[in-house]
Design a protein around this motif. Structure first.
Motif, PDB file in Angstrom:
ATOM      1  N   GLY A 172      -1.935   8.675   0.885  1.00 62.76           N
ATOM      2  CA  GLY A 172      -2.274   7.550   1.741  1.00 62.76           C
ATOM      3  C   GLY A 172      -2.181   7.851   3.223  1.00 62.76           C
ATOM      4  N   SER A 208      -2.820  -1.102  -2.528  1.00 58.09           N
ATOM      5  CA  SER A 208      -3.184   0.181  -3.128  1.00 58.09           C
ATOM      6  C   SER A 208      -1.955   0.797  -3.781  1.00 58.09           C
ATOM      7  CB  SER A 208      -3.762   1.124  -2.074  1.00 58.09           C
ATOM      8  OG  SER A 208      -2.895   1.258  -0.964  1.00 58.09           O
ATOM      9  N   ALA A 210      -4.404   5.916  -6.860  1.00 58.64           N
ATOM     10  CA  ALA A 210      -4.706   6.937  -5.853  1.00 58.64           C
ATOM     11  C   ALA A 210      -4.566   8.344  -6.412  1.00 58.64           C
ATOM     12  CB  ALA A 210      -3.789   6.751  -4.643  1.00 58.64           C
ATOM     13  N   ASP A 244      -1.851  -0.112   5.784  1.00 56.23           N
ATOM     14  CA  ASP A 244      -2.392  -0.125   4.422  1.00 56.23           C
ATOM     15  C   ASP A 244      -2.479  -1.514   3.809  1.00 56.23           C
ATOM     16  OD1 ASP A 244      -2.916   2.566   4.199  1.00 56.23           O
ATOM     17  OD2 ASP A 244      -0.981   3.069   3.317  1.00 56.23           O
ATOM     18  N   GLY A 249       0.803  -1.213   0.000  1.00 55.99           N
ATOM     19  CA  GLY A 249       0.000   0.000   0.000  1.00 55.99           C
ATOM     20  C   GLY A 249       0.838   1.267   0.000  1.00 55.99           C
ATOM     21  N   LEU A 250       0.209   2.384   0.369  1.00 57.29           N
ATOM     22  CA  LEU A 250       0.787   3.687   0.098  1.00 57.29           C
ATOM     23  C   LEU A 250       1.650   4.293   1.194  1.00 57.29           C
ATOM     24  CD1 LEU A 250      -2.317   5.344  -1.585  1.00 57.29           C
ATOM     25  CD2 LEU A 250      -0.201   4.639  -2.711  1.00 57.29           C
TER      26      LEU A 250
END
Length: 267
Positions: free
Chosen positions: A211, A111, A116, A14, A8-9
């Motif tokens: 994020g 992600s 995003a 995340d 994730g970010l």
């Protein structure tokens, strides 16, 4: 089995539940954070959440001599990256190496900044063209500072096709994390040299810490945003093409772009 897991970010929270479960069930865990990293977490925080030791790999451990891959022949091995796995060509190459060694692979996505960025910038996802990366300038053998013009050319090409440009900013172990300010300064220097008008009156979007609980997202003219404070890394830049009226209204109403960009737009 080798499982590629996108984290994730921004921080350790995340990760997907599927990814977390795979790490907890792994015999060994490896990670690389030179293509991207979670700025909101430390290695110790990751290990605390996973209940596992995370073996941090250097670039050469991934791209040149990935001897650790042999562990996945008879063990469940997790390989962690920031963002979404397989976004980097490096990771695709690693998966090919694993296949050549007879190692089964699996992907668990996370992600990604690539998706995003559309929500944060308020720009329509299907209107993005080829992405580019602005590298740090370097000094040639003749002592001349060299600024890459490739990102400028990519932005120019995308604008000709009325496509937005996602611009990644360099991460260098010696020069650090490039900022939106540095990136815009470099693009404007190329503009001054070439005089092609690509950046002269360009509206741009600068984003920092995607994020996180409080990402910074600002839109405005390139020469104005060059002096804005975006705070801590990671930073990323978007150069829009012509704007749909909803995009323009969002840039003005949500991201602080000058209201004059609404003039002359069709409903």
């Amino acid at each position: 089995m080798l499982t590629f897991i996108g984290l994730g970010l921004f921080d350790e929270k995340d990760i997907s539940l599927k990814g977390l479960e795979a790490i907890k069930n792994a015999d060994m865990v490896f990670a690389e954070f030179y293509t991207s990293r979670l700025m909101g977490s430390s290695l110790e925080e990751l290990e605390s959440l996973y209940g596992k030791k995370v073996n941090l790999l250097l670039r050469e451990d991934v791209e040149i001599s990935p001897d650790w891959l042999a562990e996945a022949k008879d063990k469940n091995v997790a390989f962690l990256t920031g963002g979404d796995t397989m976004v980097s060509t490096t990771h695709v190459d690693l998966r090919l190496r694993a296949k050549n060694l007879g190692i089964e692979t699996k992907l668990i996505h996370g992600s990604s900044i690539a998706s995003a960025i559309c929500g944060l910038s308020c720009l329509q996802n299907y209107r993005f063209g080829k992405a580019s990366t602005i590298p740090h300038p370097y000094t040639s053998s003749r002592g001349v500072t060299v600024i890459s013009e490739t990102p400028y050319d990519t932005i120019k090409l995308n604008k000709e096709h009325n496509m937005h440009t996602l611009v990644f900013l360099d991460i260098d172990k010696d020069k650090g994390y490039m900022t939106v300010n540095q990136a815009l300064s470099l693009l404007l220097q190329v503009e001054e040299k070439r005089g092609e008008g690509i950046m002269e009156n360009a509206i741009v979007v600068g984003i920092a810490r995607a994020g996180s609980e409080a990402p910074v997202v600002k839109a405005g003219y390139a020469h104005d945003l060059k002096d804005e404070d975006f705070g801590e890394p990671l930073h990323i830049l978007v150069i829009p093409a012509s704007l749909h009226f909803i995009e323009a209204e969002a840039l003005v109403g949500l991201l602080g772009a000058p209201s004059e960009i609404l003039e002359g737009l069709d409903d």
